[in-house]
Scaffold this motif. Structure first.
Motif, PDB file in Angstrom:
ATOM      1  N   SER A   4       0.821  -1.210   0.000  1.00 27.44           N
ATOM      2  CA  SER A   4       0.000   0.000   0.000  1.00 27.44           C
ATOM      3  C   SER A   4       0.854   1.259   0.000  1.00 27.44           C
ATOM      4  N   GLN A   5       2.098   1.123   0.456  1.00 33.48           N
ATOM      5  CA  GLN A   5       2.988   2.286   0.477  1.00 33.48           C
ATOM      6  C   GLN A   5       3.939   2.312  -0.721  1.00 33.48           C
ATOM      7  N   PHE A   6       3.762   1.326  -1.602  1.00 34.79           N
ATOM      8  CA  PHE A   6       4.632   1.251  -2.768  1.00 34.79           C
ATOM      9  C   PHE A   6       3.818   1.620  -4.000  1.00 34.79           C
ATOM     10  N   PHE A   7       4.428   1.492  -5.159  1.00 34.52           N
ATOM     11  CA  PHE A   7       3.744   1.879  -6.384  1.00 34.52           C
ATOM     12  C   PHE A   7       3.656   0.640  -7.266  1.00 34.52           C
ATOM     13  N   SER A   9       1.718  -1.142 -10.443  1.00 33.81           N
ATOM     14  CA  SER A   9       0.836  -0.810 -11.560  1.00 33.81           C
ATOM     15  C   SER A   9       1.014  -1.865 -12.643  1.00 33.81           C
ATOM     16  N   LYS A  33       8.025   2.893 -17.935  1.00 28.88           N
ATOM     17  CA  LYS A  33       6.938   3.626 -18.565  1.00 28.88           C
ATOM     18  C   LYS A  33       7.526   4.411 -19.723  1.00 28.88           C
ATOM     19  N   TYR A  40      12.522   5.907 -21.511  1.00 28.63           N
ATOM     20  CA  TYR A  40      11.630   5.346 -20.508  1.00 28.63           C
ATOM     21  C   TYR A  40      11.903   5.926 -19.130  1.00 28.63           C
ATOM     22  N   SER A  41      10.826   6.097 -18.366  1.00 28.93           N
ATOM     23  CA  SER A  41      10.984   6.322 -16.935  1.00 28.93           C
ATOM     24  C   SER A  41      11.155   4.956 -16.287  1.00 28.93           C
ATOM     25  N   TYR A  42      12.028   4.895 -15.293  1.00 27.88           N
ATOM     26  CA  TYR A  42      12.158   3.669 -14.511  1.00 27.88           C
ATOM     27  C   TYR A  42      11.209   3.814 -13.338  1.00 27.88           C
ATOM     28  N   MET A  43      10.133   3.072 -13.373  1.00 30.44           N
ATOM     29  CA  MET A  43       9.121   3.175 -12.328  1.00 30.44           C
ATOM     30  C   MET A  43       9.643   2.497 -11.061  1.00 30.44           C
ATOM     31  N   PRO A  44       9.011   2.758  -9.915  1.00 29.02           N
ATOM     32  CA  PRO A  44       9.569   2.248  -8.649  1.00 29.02           C
ATOM     33  C   PRO A  44       9.907   0.757  -8.697  1.00 29.02           C
ATOM     34  N   LEU A  47      12.987   0.372 -10.925  1.00 34.51           N
ATOM     35  CA  LEU A  47      14.173   0.991 -10.339  1.00 34.51           C
ATOM     36  C   LEU A  47      14.798   0.100  -9.268  1.00 34.51           C
ATOM     37  N   ARG A  51      18.640  -0.844  -9.280  1.00 29.70           N
ATOM     38  CA  ARG A  51      19.501  -0.559  -8.125  1.00 29.70           C
ATOM     39  C   ARG A  51      20.231  -1.813  -7.647  1.00 29.70           C
TER      40      ARG A  51
END
Lengths: 581, 581
Positions: A4-7, A9, A33, A40-44, A47, A51
């Motif tokens: 719930s505290q993460f992203f 999708s 995305k 592209y964006s590296y979504m959470p 990422l 990392r």
């Protein structure tokens, strides 16, 4: 981490422009995305993978004695003009002007900048060897970006550069990096192969690619199951067949082959093996004067067995072709052969050409080639009897599965791979171009001996997915999974016991240093399981009322066919054991 | 870490273009290396500082519930055209075309991209609130880059963006970030102040700057020592003086002031306090038609006390000036005042102007202003008697030290600061421009309420140095020092005992999780100490034969005047205690 505290999708369907499975799954699992073509964006979720890849690379680079720095993304053109790459590199190099009209580039790599640092900072042999690396954003303006992070325009690369006082040192630095790369790829938990690669103008054998094995890979990898020989297709040597050449047995015969312009068609028409045919490839080289005008051209005929493919890198090393070549024009072909492509051969030429035979062709007897006359071939051709020995014999072709291994230890096999790393001995290519010297032990300035070493940080997750997926989604190796363990509680909102067990286990796993996510979103089990199978978290623990009544929870590895019941008291130990395995 | 395996490069002299102390020391200590104007490589020593800054920021952002992602450096122009920033932003926005001639920008911030992500990914109020952040390379094409990392062109910024369903939520998200920022800056170990800042077009009070206190700072910070009031100079309110206006006592007199065109010169000439003079500032506003042509202009006269400075932000909020203003031209001034600048005033105008008096001026009696005649001023001027009351009274000026605090709790003080963080409530500015909506609880689409929150990751080390240095070099706070402890062995190459003690202590400190470097380069003590004082490692342990004979080593904090002798057996505990303090 709690979901719930993460992203999170996820998508049911991949976008239409996603062609390969890794691109589709990275989009569907919400790892990346798209912002623009190849950007592209590296979504959470993505990422986290990146990392982890970075952390492994960084640890092993540091362990190997390399020192991290960060060079600018936007680099002044001046340095790139020193090496000539500002002009030589094509439109892949993104060029910019700043507000004052000064030229800059967005770094695709950083040889120029690091060599500039070295020539200022490394003044004495006492400061050598030295290896500087960065993990940094790069840009390559690909003509046709595609396959998601596999061939993007903006990407993250780890690039390292070694500086040594002499060749021996440079080779030791190179070997240290090659070893570090093996440790890095071992730790990723991927099947990979380090393959010898061509080192271009530098020569020598000091260039290896690190290829992640995947059926969908762009590159063909040649290896010997009976030994440790491995090379990429460009590099893998096709040995000369065991001689001597068989004696001529057939008469030379002009044979009609109406409309059959390829070796395969001719072999089929005549009912002979393709291996008895020889294909003709016509190249040309040009001599230019100081003004760059062509003053003389030379036409070359390359002969390869009908079932073999030309290897451009090998051809570019044939003496006379090693300064650059092109395919001959139709006009040149007709002037020398008196015939159109499809029916060409070395017999009955109008004008002399340089004939280079592949090693294989040089030892053939009774072969078939074009007759230099439309709709005709010649069968039963033999060197010496029907035409002079070739001007040169060379390895001109790609190896094929079953060819003898160059190390003499068996036969070659071929598989597909995705290049994610490259180690390369540069010698003094950049240091000479940029006049980068240090003071040697003899008190005289000497050029740095350099190497460069890259890992495609953002390409690696794509390669990992190409290798590890099924119809439900990604299957990450533990080392680079966005989360190692997911806890899926069933009906956490209605069962206090489920919640308590889930949260306790979550806390215990975190305390054990295990990267765990607790899915507290309140999704229904089907949707929740589908999400985590798509995302590819390797270890799943399901906690439900029903199981808890029997004191049990379920453990499932992403590769397992079915779940295992484990006692609540044993689950922590069970997971720790599986994660460590 | 051993120094021989690291990259240490110090300079005796800073390069000539380094103007401020942080720039000089960062260059001399080898933290950064210049590649071009405002473009620097982060060298290994500097990168360690940056990584520590990043790690603290990341931990606290995660703790505050923000989720990390990475947005591209190169961003398509289309999104920037949606908000109009592609056109509106000046040459600071670096624009590029790719090989296909499509427009891109190098991100200076990422409001557009993150809003684009939100409008695609956050579809329901159930997914809110949400805060996405990145720590990523940015570029701002400063006209005059200078002061090293303080005002560079390429830099690293942490930028976070919050998305909420309503204003109350947005304000809660803002407060959560403001709290996180306080934790972050506390952890850096720097003296700082969170000051209220102007929130521009958005209005309201939800904008704070985080300023590192330093005498060399570019920004003036206003604060009240008797309360927690703090604001930047743009924002700090100058209260109206305690009324009422004194009665007129002097007659209005035309007074010759030949060649005295400034308030200070006039006050000196007349032997009166500067506080009795009033300066005239002439502005103009334009009305334009649809074609953008100016159809009407209005001239404004702003009156400020001679010793006060105009505050442009405050002026831009005066009704009538709040749509934009400019300084009047000399032609306009002469047409309205009949005189040249230097001798202007509100009495005897040729054409009417809008007169706006600062709160202070509105309550003055017997003041002095220009006579609208070269070389003449008027003394003994009084509102009502000599000229009408002003058209408007407003706070037009910068506060000065000693002004009453707006919270009524004492008087204001002023110090200098360096802005390294900013939290900002954006409201629906970007979501409206990009039509970014979510489905509200009522089933209707609503615009996201947004906030943005930045920290200058690479500027922070420069600010830390401006605050913490002496004539020998940098003095890092423990939290962001490149190394926390340095071990300096004297004569390690000749003394086995020195080597053994040094290496043992190095291992013990590492095992205690303390970031230590052992200087095994073999430098002479003077050069070695000078290096580490310049680099600014806070804790130093010196180990020498002489001390060891007495069972002692030396401990020195970078701020200590002299070393402390500590027994070999106690040094580990001693350092651990000092590091924790």
């Amino acid at each position: 981490m709690k979901a719930s505290q993460f992203f999170i999708s996820t998508l049911k369907e991949a976008p239409a422009d996603a062609e390969v499975v890794s691109h589709k799954l990275m989009m569907r699992a919400g790892l990346i995305k798209k912002l623009g073509a190849g950007i592209y964006s590296y979504m959470p979720m993505g990422l986290r993978v990146i990392r982890k890849v970075e952390a492994i690379v960084r640890e092993e680079m540091n362990r190997a004695g390399a020192v991290e720095c960060t060079m600018p993304v936007v680099q002044p053109a001046e340095l790139w003009q020193e090496t000539g790459r500002f002009e030589k590199m094509g439109p892949e190099l993104l060029r910019i002007q700043d507000r004052h009209g000064r030229d800059f580039v967005i770094q695709p790599t950083s040889e120029e900048v690091v060599t500039d640092i070295a020539r200022q900072e490394l003044r004495s042999y006492k400061q050598l060897p030295r290896n500087l690396y960065q993990i940094q954003t790069k840009f390559r303006d690909e003509r046709r970006p595609r396959f998601g992070l596999m061939r993007g325009r903006e990407f993250i690369m780890k690039d390292a550069y070694s500086f040594d006082r002499d060749q021996a040192g440079a080779k030791a630095s190179y070997q240290a990096m090659a070893q570090a790369y093996r440790r890095i790829f071992d730790r990723f938990g991927l099947r990979y192969r380090a393959v010898a690669a061509d080192s271009g103008a530098i020569g020598g054998d000091l260039s290896e690619e690190f290829q992640v094995i995947a059926a969908t890979g762009e590159d063909a990898i040649v290896y010997c199951p009976a030994s440790d020989y491995a090379a990429n297709m460009e590099k893998a040597e096709a040995l000369a067949p065991a001689g001597p050449r068989p004696a001529a047995a057939a008469p030379m015969t002009r044979t009609p082959t109406p409309g059959k312009a390829t070796c395969a068609e001719v072999a089929e028409l005549l009912g002979v093996p393709l291996q008895t045919t020889v294909k003709s490839l016509v190249l040309a080289t040009d001599e230019t004067n100081e003004a760059g005008e062509i003053v003389k051209s030379q036409v070359w005929l390359l002969l390869l067995r009908g079932d073999h493919d030309m290897n451009e890198i090998k051809v570019s090393k044939v003496p006379g072709l090693d300064k650059g070549f092109r395919f001959a024009t139709v006009t040149e072909i007709e002037a020398h052969f008196g015939a159109k492509p499809g029916y060409l051969g070395p017999i009955g030429l109008r004008k002399p050409v340089q004939v280079v035979a592949d090693r294989e062709v040089a030892l053939m007897a009774d072969w078939i080639c074009g007759a230099n006359e439309e709709d005709f071939h010649i069968t039963g051709v033999n060197w010496g009897r029907d035409l002079p020995e070739p001007d040169a014999v060379a390895d001109l072709r790609n190896v094929v599965a079953g060819d003898p291994s160059p190390d003499g230890k068996g036969v070659l096999a071929i598989e597909r791979g995705i290049e994610v790393g490259h180690v390369f001995y540069l010698s003094t290519k950049y240091s000479k171009a940029m006049n980068a010297t240090f003071l040697g032990e003899d008190g005289k300035p000497a050029f740095f001996e350099m190497g460069c070493y890259g890992i495609g940080i953002t390409r690696l997750p794509a390669a990992a997915i190409e290798q590890n997926h099924d119809e439900r989604g990604i299957i990450w190796p533990d080392a680079i999974a966005p989360f190692t363990v997911v806890i899926c509680p069933i009906g956490m909102d209605r069962s206090e016991e489920v919640r308590a067990v889930a949260e306790k286990l979550h806390g215990e796993l975190l305390a054990s240093g295990i990267d765990v996510i607790l899915d507290d979103r309140g999704e229904r089990p089907g949707a929740m399981f589908a999400d985590w199978e798509l995302i590819g978290v390797p270890h799943r623990i399901t906690i439900g009322d029903k199981g808890l009544k029997e004191g049990q929870v379920e453990y499932l590895h992403r590769r397992d066919a079915g779940a295992t019941k484990v006692g609540v008291a044993e689950i922590l130990a069970h997971v720790k054991e599986r994660v460590a395995a």
